[in-house]
Design an enzyme around this catalytic site. Structure first.
Site, PDB file in Angstrom:
ATOM      1  N   TRP A   1     -12.689  -7.455 -46.646  1.00 36.64           N
ATOM      2  CA  TRP A   1     -11.650  -6.648 -47.296  1.00 36.64           C
ATOM      3  C   TRP A   1     -12.182  -5.293 -47.752  1.00 36.64           C
ATOM      4  O   TRP A   1     -11.527  -4.263 -47.598  1.00 36.64           O
ATOM      5  CB  TRP A   1     -11.023  -7.391 -48.479  1.00 36.64           C
ATOM      6  CG  TRP A   1     -10.066  -8.451 -48.021  1.00 36.64           C
ATOM      7  CD1 TRP A   1     -10.192  -9.795 -48.189  1.00 36.64           C
ATOM      8  CD2 TRP A   1      -8.830  -8.255 -47.299  1.00 36.64           C
ATOM      9  NE1 TRP A   1      -9.122 -10.445 -47.608  1.00 36.64           N
ATOM     10  CE2 TRP A   1      -8.278  -9.534 -47.068  1.00 36.64           C
ATOM     11  CE3 TRP A   1      -8.152  -7.131 -46.832  1.00 36.64           C
ATOM     12  CZ2 TRP A   1      -7.069  -9.722 -46.392  1.00 36.64           C
ATOM     13  CZ3 TRP A   1      -6.943  -7.316 -46.149  1.00 36.64           C
ATOM     14  CH2 TRP A   1      -6.426  -8.600 -45.939  1.00 36.64           C
TER      15      TRP A   1
ATOM     16  N   ASP B   1     -10.488  -3.728 -56.349  1.00 38.32           N
ATOM     17  CA  ASP B   1      -9.470  -4.505 -55.642  1.00 38.32           C
ATOM     18  C   ASP B   1      -9.583  -5.957 -56.109  1.00 38.32           C
ATOM     19  O   ASP B   1     -10.434  -6.699 -55.639  1.00 38.32           O
ATOM     20  CB  ASP B   1      -9.708  -4.399 -54.133  1.00 38.32           C
ATOM     21  CG  ASP B   1      -8.784  -5.323 -53.328  1.00 38.32           C
ATOM     22  OD1 ASP B   1      -7.929  -5.997 -53.941  1.00 38.32           O
ATOM     23  OD2 ASP B   1      -8.920  -5.360 -52.088  1.00 38.32           O
TER      24      ASP B   1
ATOM     25  N   LYS C   1      -1.760 -13.996 -54.366  1.00 36.59           N
ATOM     26  CA  LYS C   1      -2.830 -14.974 -54.559  1.00 36.59           C
ATOM     27  C   LYS C   1      -2.784 -15.593 -55.957  1.00 36.59           C
ATOM     28  O   LYS C   1      -2.744 -16.800 -56.095  1.00 36.59           O
ATOM     29  CB  LYS C   1      -4.185 -14.344 -54.267  1.00 36.59           C
ATOM     30  CG  LYS C   1      -4.422 -14.231 -52.758  1.00 36.59           C
ATOM     31  CD  LYS C   1      -4.845 -12.893 -52.281  1.00 36.59           C
ATOM     32  CE  LYS C   1      -4.794 -12.817 -50.759  1.00 36.59           C
ATOM     33  NZ  LYS C   1      -5.210 -11.522 -50.252  1.00 36.59           N
TER      34      LYS C   1
HETATM   35  C1  LIG Z   1      -5.308 -10.436 -49.485  1.00 38.31           C
HETATM   36  C2  LIG Z   1      -6.162  -9.280 -49.837  1.00 38.31           C
HETATM   37  C3  LIG Z   1      -5.804  -7.958 -49.528  1.00 38.31           C
HETATM   38  C4  LIG Z   1      -4.602  -7.592 -48.683  1.00 38.31           C
HETATM   39  O1  LIG Z   1      -3.432  -7.840 -49.262  1.00 38.31           O
HETATM   40  P1  LIG Z   1      -2.052  -7.480 -48.537  1.00 38.31           P
HETATM   41  O2  LIG Z   1      -1.094  -7.721 -49.630  1.00 38.31           O
HETATM   42  O3  LIG Z   1      -1.908  -8.367 -47.360  1.00 38.31           O
HETATM   43  O4  LIG Z   1      -2.109  -6.059 -48.147  1.00 38.31           O
HETATM   44  C5  LIG Z   1      -6.628  -6.935 -49.940  1.00 38.31           C
HETATM   45  N1  LIG Z   1      -7.750  -7.194 -50.624  1.00 38.31           N
HETATM   46  C6  LIG Z   1      -8.134  -8.451 -50.927  1.00 38.31           C
HETATM   47  C7  LIG Z   1      -9.390  -8.665 -51.682  1.00 38.31           C
HETATM   48  C8  LIG Z   1      -7.355  -9.528 -50.539  1.00 38.31           C
HETATM   49  O5  LIG Z   1      -7.738 -10.773 -50.843  1.00 38.31           O
END
Ligand SMILES: *Cc1c(COP(=O)(O)O)cnc(C)c1O
Length: 360
Positions: A101, A172, A196
């Site tokens: 990511w 993030d 999540k």
């Molecule tokens: C799932 C995830 C993303 C992407 O999320 P989207 O909503 O699909 O754009 C970005 N960073 C991390 C760490 C993730 O786990």
């Protein structure tokens, strides 16, 4: 049969929240219509979002120095929004890379500014590891320092927070927000796609230091403009209203069980049970160094990949679903986010034990 859903995202949500949402699905607050069917500018909806933000502020101890935005576009939307809003004086964006990511963030950032990736991954004694935060060498000047405290696919978590004398620290937290206590004041910008640990996909939480809203950044789509969203109460355009409502319910639920502190205790216990079992087994392995193992996403490998299919299908029959590892890394992955009860992890370990016995 109880089904435990280990999906990495969209992930399981607290059953109590889902039941409440079901109860009021057709009739929200006695209005005779669903929360999906009311104006986002109506009084009841505005009251809901106000309480939602207040609840998140209590849960994370967010001070008035920060704006909380409820945006569209998930985590990846922020891969673009961060450089577009924070680019300053032509300085590079610095991207700490510890997995898939964070590298994705670098590639997106490179479209808009000079994206300087710093790879902190290394192998120690055959385990995936990372350089400790205190040993990172960061450039003197940057538009921002971006990093990913929990790499969802790789199962690598960074527990210390970096700092920089001038550049804002951007995190993030898509896969670990609200999973353990943090000090928001250590960060300048935190973002997290909702699917999540917060609610349904389509929503992204952005917690941003108000002083950063003054940055001009680059030419950008209005819906990714932090200052505009802040000024418009995150309603520059129609927000993902159902996701927002459900997030509010999840926050309420978290507060009712004792907040992030209690959640962290449960999460640590769940992760411990699973890692302890894997570590003493010679049938399963986890390839991440102990100091940077994720509390949320636990990748593991069977000693023989040829058994993967049987493992997954028998697990599913036992009510343990979505354990397949990410297609890029293979193996298995158990995502044990906030909503996963300890019983789910215990059931998984019991199944793994049985499977190992039958296939050794
Ligand atoms: C799932 C995830 C993303 C992407 O999320 P989207 O909503 O699909 O754009 C970005 N960073 C991390 C760490 C993730 O786990």
């Amino acid at each position: 049969m109880t089904v435990y859903n280990f999906c990495a995202g969209p992930a399981m949500l607290p059953p109590d929240v889902m039941k409440k949402a079901q109860q009021e699905f057709l009739d929200w607050q006695g209005l005779g219509v669903s929360v999906m069917e009311v104006s986002h500018r109506s009084k009841p909806f505005l009251a809901m979002v106000k309480e939602c933000e207040a609840s998140l502020r209590r849960l994370m101890n967010i001070s008035d120095e920060y704006e909380v935005l409820f945006m569209h576009g998930g985590g990846r939307g922020q891969f673009a929004a961060v450089p577009l809003n924070l680019s300053e004086d032509g300085l590079p964006g610095v991207y700490i890379e510890n997995g898939i990511w964070s590298k994705g963030a670098t590639s997106e950032g490179a479209k808009y500014l000079e994206a300087q990736g710093i790879d902190i991954r290394n192998d120690v004694d055959g385990k995936f590891s990372i350089t400790p935060v205190s040993e990172w060498t960061l450039p003197e000047a940057a538009s921002f320092i971006h990093y990913c405290p929990n790499e969802t696919i790789d199962g690598i978590e960074i527990f210390d927070v970096p700092s920089h004398p001038t550049a804002p620290i951007v995190a993030d937290m898509s896969s670990n927000i609200l999973s353990r206590e943090i000090n928001v004041n250590d960060f300048d910008l935190i973002y997290a796609g909702a699917q999540k640990n917060i609610g349904p996909s389509g929503l992204c939480i952005v917690i941003i230091k108000k002083t950063l809203l003054a940055r001009k950044g680059l030419v950008k789509p209005s819906i990714l403009d932090y200052a505009l969203e802040a000024q418009q109460g995150s309603m520059y355009n129609t927000p993902p209203t159902f996701a927002w409502y459900l997030a509010a319910e999840v926050f309420k639920y978290l507060e009712s069980i004792g907040g992030v502190k209690e959640m962290e205790a449960r999460n640590r216990e769940k992760a411990q049970i699973l890692y302890d079992y894997i570590d003493q087994s010679d049938f399963y392995s986890n390839k991440v160094a102990v100091h940077c193992r994720s509390l949320m996403n636990v990748p593991f490998w069977l000693k023989d990949d040829a058994l993967n299919e049987a493992f997954l299908s028998q697990a599913e029959q036992a009510g343990l679903v979505a354990l397949e590892g990410h297609r890029i890394v293979g193996g298995m992955r158990a995502s044990i986010y906030n909503a996963m009860p300890i019983e789910g992890v215990q059931a998984l370990v019991a199944f793994m034990e049985q499977f190992a016995k039958e296939n050794s």
